[in-house]
Design an enzyme around this catalytic site. Structure first.
Site, PDB file in Angstrom:
ATOM      1  N   CYS A 153      12.319  -6.519  51.495  1.00  0.00           N
ATOM      2  CA  CYS A 153      13.312  -5.546  51.032  1.00  0.00           C
ATOM      3  C   CYS A 153      12.831  -4.769  49.813  1.00  0.00           C
ATOM      4  O   CYS A 153      12.465  -5.371  48.799  1.00  0.00           O
ATOM      5  CB  CYS A 153      14.600  -6.294  50.695  1.00  0.00           C
ATOM      6  SG  CYS A 153      15.861  -5.269  49.924  1.00  0.00           S
TER       7      CYS A 153
ATOM      8  N   TYR B 221      15.928   5.774  54.676  1.00  0.00           N
ATOM      9  CA  TYR B 221      16.920   5.073  55.491  1.00  0.00           C
ATOM     10  C   TYR B 221      17.835   6.058  56.210  1.00  0.00           C
ATOM     11  O   TYR B 221      18.191   5.863  57.378  1.00  0.00           O
ATOM     12  CB  TYR B 221      17.748   4.123  54.619  1.00  0.00           C
ATOM     13  CG  TYR B 221      17.020   2.860  54.270  1.00  0.00           C
ATOM     14  CD1 TYR B 221      17.120   1.732  55.076  1.00  0.00           C
ATOM     15  CD2 TYR B 221      16.206   2.784  53.147  1.00  0.00           C
ATOM     16  CE1 TYR B 221      16.454   0.563  54.767  1.00  0.00           C
ATOM     17  CE2 TYR B 221      15.527   1.629  52.825  1.00  0.00           C
ATOM     18  CZ  TYR B 221      15.652   0.523  53.638  1.00  0.00           C
ATOM     19  OH  TYR B 221      14.961  -0.631  53.336  1.00  0.00           O
TER      20      TYR B 221
ATOM     21  N   VAL C  27      20.246  -8.648  49.406  1.00  0.00           N
ATOM     22  CA  VAL C  27      19.316  -9.055  48.357  1.00  0.00           C
ATOM     23  C   VAL C  27      18.855  -7.793  47.619  1.00  0.00           C
ATOM     24  O   VAL C  27      18.855  -6.719  48.208  1.00  0.00           O
ATOM     25  CB  VAL C  27      18.092  -9.791  48.957  1.00  0.00           C
ATOM     26  CG1 VAL C  27      18.473 -11.180  49.418  1.00  0.00           C
ATOM     27  CG2 VAL C  27      17.462  -9.003  50.111  1.00  0.00           C
TER      28      VAL C  27
ATOM     29  N   VAL D 267      25.886  -9.409  53.167  1.00  0.00           N
ATOM     30  CA  VAL D 267      25.092 -10.272  52.295  1.00  0.00           C
ATOM     31  C   VAL D 267      23.765  -9.583  52.044  1.00  0.00           C
ATOM     32  O   VAL D 267      22.959  -9.418  52.964  1.00  0.00           O
ATOM     33  CB  VAL D 267      24.870 -11.648  52.937  1.00  0.00           C
ATOM     34  CG1 VAL D 267      23.982 -12.520  52.065  1.00  0.00           C
ATOM     35  CG2 VAL D 267      26.213 -12.330  53.183  1.00  0.00           C
TER      36      VAL D 267
ATOM     37  N   TRP E 177      20.713 -13.905  55.309  1.00  0.00           N
ATOM     38  CA  TRP E 177      19.352 -14.288  54.939  1.00  0.00           C
ATOM     39  C   TRP E 177      19.233 -15.809  54.967  1.00  0.00           C
ATOM     40  O   TRP E 177      20.083 -16.522  54.458  1.00  0.00           O
ATOM     41  CB  TRP E 177      18.999 -13.752  53.552  1.00  0.00           C
ATOM     42  CG  TRP E 177      18.986 -12.267  53.480  1.00  0.00           C
ATOM     43  CD1 TRP E 177      19.979 -11.452  53.017  1.00  0.00           C
ATOM     44  CD2 TRP E 177      17.918 -11.404  53.883  1.00  0.00           C
ATOM     45  NE1 TRP E 177      19.596 -10.138  53.108  1.00  0.00           N
ATOM     46  CE2 TRP E 177      18.335 -10.076  53.632  1.00  0.00           C
ATOM     47  CE3 TRP E 177      16.648 -11.628  54.421  1.00  0.00           C
ATOM     48  CZ2 TRP E 177      17.527  -8.978  53.912  1.00  0.00           C
ATOM     49  CZ3 TRP E 177      15.842 -10.540  54.703  1.00  0.00           C
ATOM     50  CH2 TRP E 177      16.276  -9.233  54.439  1.00  0.00           C
TER      51      TRP E 177
END
Length: 338
Positions: free
Chosen positions: A49, A180, A117, A115, A82
């Site tokens: 990421c 993106y 990161v 969720v 994750w």
């Protein structure tokens, strides 16, 4: 990766990145209830990421490894979030959980959002503290100073903050997030607008870097970290997977040299795992790549070739020094390096 990316990858909706739901800050005075304290928090990242990679680079440059422990997730997550499948028994050895969602649920059940990161988790309670990737690294640089290593660079110098913020805003809109928006576009018009914006901004950045080594001032700052984590992924995934293919990073003399310069700087390239990056994007984004096939290329050998950017001057760490060796157990495996 956020819920927005996951939904867009599955073709559920137009890509639009939402703000972090958990935006508490860990500060020197603990004004949000979370004081800076050595050993109290655990940084959960995916090396795949780009948003989490900012935190990895910042942590290394500032020497926070002994104060802030690190958990690295599997690059392939499932519908439970994750996973800690890289650890023995599939559990994080410090938090004792199998999925990052467990830390989110400990903080707030049925919260609105996915969720994501990086995530900062309070070890004693097992609760998520923040997933605010935009603020986290700024706080590392300005609020965690008592725990910085001796010789840590100033990544967000006060006299340059207005300029840094301005540069980062343009890079975020058109490059960090722009790739993106191009990759998850659901119409030709959306794609062309986003893709054109990516390369328009890259051209502006290349012009800026043509006669200066770093984006703002003569040292590495937060602005360089944020641009690097997108550029290092560009040819491996964004060029093909996200169709940002007007040209490759390696075809732009200035940006290719700039990114290699940073990659070869301690604290940058030693956090990058190309294997995790490629497997995550090509295997998780099934709406874009339904076969899950991971391409063999591109050739990585060029990352270690001379860049000659030192001829422009500049002092990478300012009045500070380079970070020390990567801590034992945090090294990127051989298959993820050039």
């Amino acid at each position: 990766m956020s819920e927005d990316e996951g939904n867009a990858a599955l073709g559920k909706k137009e890509f639009k990145r939402s703000k972090s739901h958990f935006a508490d800050r860990v500060t020197a005075d603990g004004r949000d209830g979370w004081p800076v304290e050595a050993g109290r928090y655990r940084l959960v990242v995916s090396r795949a990421c780009p948003w989490a990679s900012r935190a990895l680079v910042s942590r290394r440059l500032l020497g926070l490894e002994n104060a802030l422990s690190l958990a690295v997730t599997d690059p392939i997550q499932d519908d439970r979030s994750w996973r800690f499948t890289l650890d023995p028994d599939g559990r994080d050895p410090v938090l004792g959980i199998r999925f990052l969602k467990e830390a989110y649920d400990a903080r707030e059940s049925d919260y609105p959002g996915g969720v994501s990161v990086p995530a900062l988790v309070d070890v004693p309670s097992g609760k998520l503290v923040t997933n605010d990737y935009q603020q986290l690294t700024l706080d590392f640089a300005t609020e965690w100073t008592e725990l910085h290593r001796k010789g840590a660079p100033d990544l967000y110098p006060a006299p340059l903050r207005d300029e840094i913020d301005e540069v980062m805003a343009g890079v975020y809109e058109d490059v960090n997030n722009g790739v993106y928006r191009a990759g998850f576009a659901h119409s030709q018009e959306q794609y062309e607008e986003a893709c054109a914006g990516v390369f328009r901004r890259l051209e502006l950045v290349a012009d800026r870097l043509a006669d200066r080594r770093y984006l703002v001032g003569d040292t590495i700052t937060e602005a360089d970290i944020r641009l690097f984590t997108t550029l290092v992924r560009f040819d491996a995934v964004y060029h093909g997977h996200f169709k940002c293919n007007l040209w490759k990073l390696a075809e732009n003399r200035v940006l290719w040299a700039y990114t290699r310069d940073l990659y070869q700087t301690p604290g940058f390239g030693d956090t990058v795992d190309f294997d995790h990056i490629k497997r995550h994007y090509y295997q998780v984004h099934t709406g874009i790549n339904p076969t899950g096939i991971v391409p063999l290329g591109p050739d990585r050998s060029g990352w270690l070739t001379p860049h000659h950017r030192e001829e422009l001057g500049g002092r990478p760490f300012g009045d500070g020094t380079a970070p020390g060796p990567v801590p034992e157990g945090e090294e990127v495996p051989a298959q993820g390096r050039p």
